[in-house]
Design a protein around this motif. Structure first.
Motif, PDB file in Angstrom:
ATOM      1  N   LEU A  68       0.760  -1.311  -0.049  1.00 33.65           N
ATOM      2  CA  LEU A  68      -0.068   0.114   0.036  1.00 33.65           C
ATOM      3  C   LEU A  68       0.871   1.358  -0.215  1.00 33.65           C
ATOM      4  CD1 LEU A  68      -2.834   1.312   0.256  1.00 33.65           C
ATOM      5  CD2 LEU A  68      -2.420   1.209   2.730  1.00 33.65           C
ATOM      6  N   ASP A  69       2.055   1.257   0.719  1.00 43.25           N
ATOM      7  CA  ASP A  69       2.958   2.391   0.693  1.00 43.25           C
ATOM      8  C   ASP A  69       3.237   2.896  -0.643  1.00 43.25           C
ATOM      9  OD1 ASP A  69       4.384   4.143   2.118  1.00 43.25           O
ATOM     10  OD2 ASP A  69       6.158   2.939   2.052  1.00 43.25           O
ATOM     11  N   PHE A  70       3.466   1.906  -1.562  1.00 43.76           N
ATOM     12  CA  PHE A  70       3.927   2.308  -2.739  1.00 43.76           C
ATOM     13  C   PHE A  70       2.917   3.142  -3.651  1.00 43.76           C
ATOM     14  CE2 PHE A  70       7.004  -0.994  -2.266  1.00 43.76           C
ATOM     15  CZ  PHE A  70       8.155  -0.432  -2.800  1.00 43.76           C
ATOM     16  N   PHE A  71       1.631   2.964  -3.388  1.00 48.18           N
ATOM     17  CA  PHE A  71       0.462   3.716  -3.742  1.00 48.18           C
ATOM     18  C   PHE A  71       0.045   4.826  -3.240  1.00 48.18           C
ATOM     19  CE2 PHE A  71      -0.491  -0.604  -5.272  1.00 48.18           C
ATOM     20  CZ  PHE A  71      -0.836  -0.758  -6.404  1.00 48.18           C
ATOM     21  N   LEU A  72       0.581   4.941  -1.904  1.00 44.00           N
ATOM     22  CA  LEU A  72       0.253   6.346  -0.927  1.00 44.00           C
ATOM     23  C   LEU A  72       1.531   7.179  -0.919  1.00 44.00           C
ATOM     24  CD1 LEU A  72      -1.319   4.992   2.150  1.00 44.00           C
ATOM     25  CD2 LEU A  72      -2.267   5.836   0.085  1.00 44.00           C
ATOM     26  N   MET A  73       2.920   6.732  -1.517  1.00 43.86           N
ATOM     27  CA  MET A  73       4.026   7.655  -1.458  1.00 43.86           C
ATOM     28  C   MET A  73       3.828   8.698  -2.542  1.00 43.86           C
ATOM     29  SD  MET A  73       7.366   5.303  -1.063  1.00 43.86           S
ATOM     30  CE  MET A  73       7.129   3.829  -1.942  1.00 43.86           C
ATOM     31  N   PRO A  74       3.398   9.010  -3.651  1.00 44.44           N
ATOM     32  CA  PRO A  74       3.064   9.906  -4.605  1.00 44.44           C
ATOM     33  C   PRO A  74       2.334  11.041  -3.939  1.00 44.44           C
ATOM     34  CG  PRO A  74       2.604   7.801  -5.731  1.00 44.44           C
ATOM     35  CD  PRO A  74       2.807   7.379  -4.194  1.00 44.44           C
ATOM     36  N   PHE A  75       1.155  10.508  -3.005  1.00 42.24           N
ATOM     37  CA  PHE A  75       0.676  11.723  -2.293  1.00 42.24           C
ATOM     38  C   PHE A  75       1.433  12.195  -1.239  1.00 42.24           C
ATOM     39  CE2 PHE A  75      -2.720   8.746  -3.902  1.00 42.24           C
ATOM     40  CZ  PHE A  75      -3.432   9.324  -4.943  1.00 42.24           C
ATOM     41  N   ALA A  76       2.133  11.237  -0.621  1.00 41.68           N
ATOM     42  CA  ALA A  76       3.032  11.843   0.510  1.00 41.68           C
ATOM     43  C   ALA A  76       3.996  12.353   0.474  1.00 41.68           C
ATOM     44  CB  ALA A  76       3.446  10.676   1.442  1.00 41.68           C
ATOM     45  N   TYR A  77       4.996  11.959  -0.682  1.00 43.19           N
ATOM     46  CA  TYR A  77       6.172  12.627  -1.245  1.00 43.19           C
ATOM     47  C   TYR A  77       6.423  12.945  -2.510  1.00 43.19           C
ATOM     48  CZ  TYR A  77       6.820   8.989   2.255  1.00 43.19           C
ATOM     49  OH  TYR A  77       6.591   8.023   3.437  1.00 43.19           O
ATOM     50  N   GLY A  78       5.094  13.075  -3.165  1.00 47.14           N
ATOM     51  CA  GLY A  78       5.122  13.504  -4.683  1.00 47.14           C
ATOM     52  C   GLY A  78       6.107  12.580  -5.548  1.00 47.14           C
ATOM     53  N   GLU A  79       6.172  11.446  -5.153  1.00 50.26           N
ATOM     54  CA  GLU A  79       6.987  10.464  -6.065  1.00 50.26           C
ATOM     55  C   GLU A  79       7.119   9.141  -5.233  1.00 50.26           C
ATOM     56  OE1 GLU A  79      11.181  11.633  -6.279  1.00 50.26           O
ATOM     57  OE2 GLU A  79      11.616  11.496  -4.098  1.00 50.26           O
ATOM     58  N   ILE A  80       7.453   8.062  -5.930  1.00 47.90           N
ATOM     59  CA  ILE A  80       7.656   6.823  -5.341  1.00 47.90           C
ATOM     60  C   ILE A  80       9.280   6.615  -5.222  1.00 47.90           C
ATOM     61  CG2 ILE A  80       7.619   4.140  -5.582  1.00 47.90           C
ATOM     62  CD1 ILE A  80       5.283   4.528  -7.376  1.00 47.90           C
ATOM     63  N   ASP A  81       9.228   6.460  -3.904  1.00 48.72           N
ATOM     64  CA  ASP A  81      10.786   6.380  -3.147  1.00 48.72           C
ATOM     65  C   ASP A  81      11.340   5.021  -3.534  1.00 48.72           C
ATOM     66  OD1 ASP A  81      13.174   6.363  -1.731  1.00 48.72           O
ATOM     67  OD2 ASP A  81      12.193   6.674   0.230  1.00 48.72           O
ATOM     68  N   ILE A  82      12.247   5.062  -4.113  1.00 45.46           N
ATOM     69  CA  ILE A  82      12.913   3.813  -5.132  1.00 45.46           C
ATOM     70  C   ILE A  82      13.726   3.090  -3.785  1.00 45.46           C
ATOM     71  CG2 ILE A  82      14.755   2.861  -6.642  1.00 45.46           C
ATOM     72  CD1 ILE A  82      14.263   5.224  -8.417  1.00 45.46           C
ATOM     73  N   GLU A  83      14.086   3.753  -2.850  1.00 50.24           N
ATOM     74  CA  GLU A  83      14.927   3.200  -1.778  1.00 50.24           C
ATOM     75  C   GLU A  83      13.992   2.195  -1.177  1.00 50.24           C
ATOM     76  OE1 GLU A  83      18.025   4.056   1.713  1.00 50.24           O
ATOM     77  OE2 GLU A  83      16.887   5.852   0.808  1.00 50.24           O
ATOM     78  N   LYS A  84      12.706   2.142  -0.994  1.00 49.52           N
ATOM     79  CA  LYS A  84      11.859   1.214  -0.470  1.00 49.52           C
ATOM     80  C   LYS A  84      11.593   0.119  -1.229  1.00 49.52           C
ATOM     81  CE  LYS A  84       9.588   3.939   3.000  1.00 49.52           C
ATOM     82  NZ  LYS A  84       8.192   4.185   3.879  1.00 49.52           N
TER      83      LYS A  84
END
Length: 254
Positions: A68-84
């Protein structure tokens, strides 16, 4: 809708900041400890089937939070954090614990994955430097998601050891060594693939700390040749310590 979710999930700056060994850090640790205690007491007199169902629920929740974090990261950080991506040991063990709970041929390794997952997630729960560096509010999505994820993984791993630790034997500890070695190779592949520069893209990852010493003791040009073996030795040593604790507990209960 995007703006609403962004306002809800983005890092909260100003006011109280999450810090390692601060009040909020201890609150998150206490929540994990209370969750383990409550589940342990709830299952204490239950049969094996009930215990397996609860542990399966816990690892399903952990894996669900991770995806779920991968779907929410764009809202939270403006991008998908590759480090995750699952090249760090905590996230990789979440995936492997989930798979070994559902895929038949991986089930013999379930306890071994859970052991490594417990150790790695406990270390992060005790020292969550990753969220501390962002200097954000203790109730920001970044902090809540990260610490709840690691907390549940820690609880799952410990419960697995409590109820299924008897399956661990020094005769099969080669499986642990193989898993740690495989994790090291997997992290090396991730670092090789994603590190580099291309146009505006420039990233440096240190998944599983195999290409740079996190404490900067080793010189940068030497660390990539030493850290893979250091990690294998440290984690295998920690696992053997858990083996000894389980063996001692068995003797006392005889």
């Amino acid at each position: 809708m995007y703006q609403i979710l962004n306002n809800l999930l983005s890092d909260k700056k100003g006011g109280e900041i999450f810090s390692c060994f601060g009040l909020w850090h201890f609150i998150y640790i206490a929540l994990a400890a209370l969750t383990f205690t409550a589940v342990f007491l709830l299952l204490k007199n239950k049969d094996e089937n009930a215990k397996r169902k609860v542990m399966l629920t816990l690892i399903n929740i952990s894996f669900g939070l991770y995806v779920l974090d991968f779907f929410l990261m764009p809202f939270a950080y403006g991008e998908i954090d590759i480090e995750k991506l699952p090249f760090h040991i905590c996230t990789a063990m979440c995936v492997m614990c989930f798979l070994s709970s559902h895929v038949e041929w991986l089930k013999p390794l379930r306890v071994h994955f859970a052991l490594l997952g417990f150790i790695s997630n406990l270390v992060y729960l005790i020292y969550p430097a990753g969220v501390m560096w962002h200097a954000t509010h203790p109730l920001s999505y970044r902090v809540v998601q990260t610490l709840i994820f690691h907390g549940i993984m820690t609880v799952y791993g410990l419960l697995t050891l409590v109820y299924d630790g008897k399956e661990l034997s020094f005769k099969t500890c080669y499986r642990d060594l193989a898993i740690i070695s495989g994790m090291t190779v997997w992290a090396l592949i991730g670092n090789l693939l994603y590190n580099g520069e291309a146009g505006e893209y420039s990233h440096f990852f240190n998944w599983f700390f195999v290409i740079r010493d996190p404490f900067y003791i080793l010189p940068a040009d030497i660390a990539p040749f030493i850290m893979p073996f250091v990690n294998i030795g440290l984690f295998f040593g920690a696992e053997m310590l858990v083996y000894l604790i389980i063996k001692k507990t068995k003797r006392e209960n005889v």
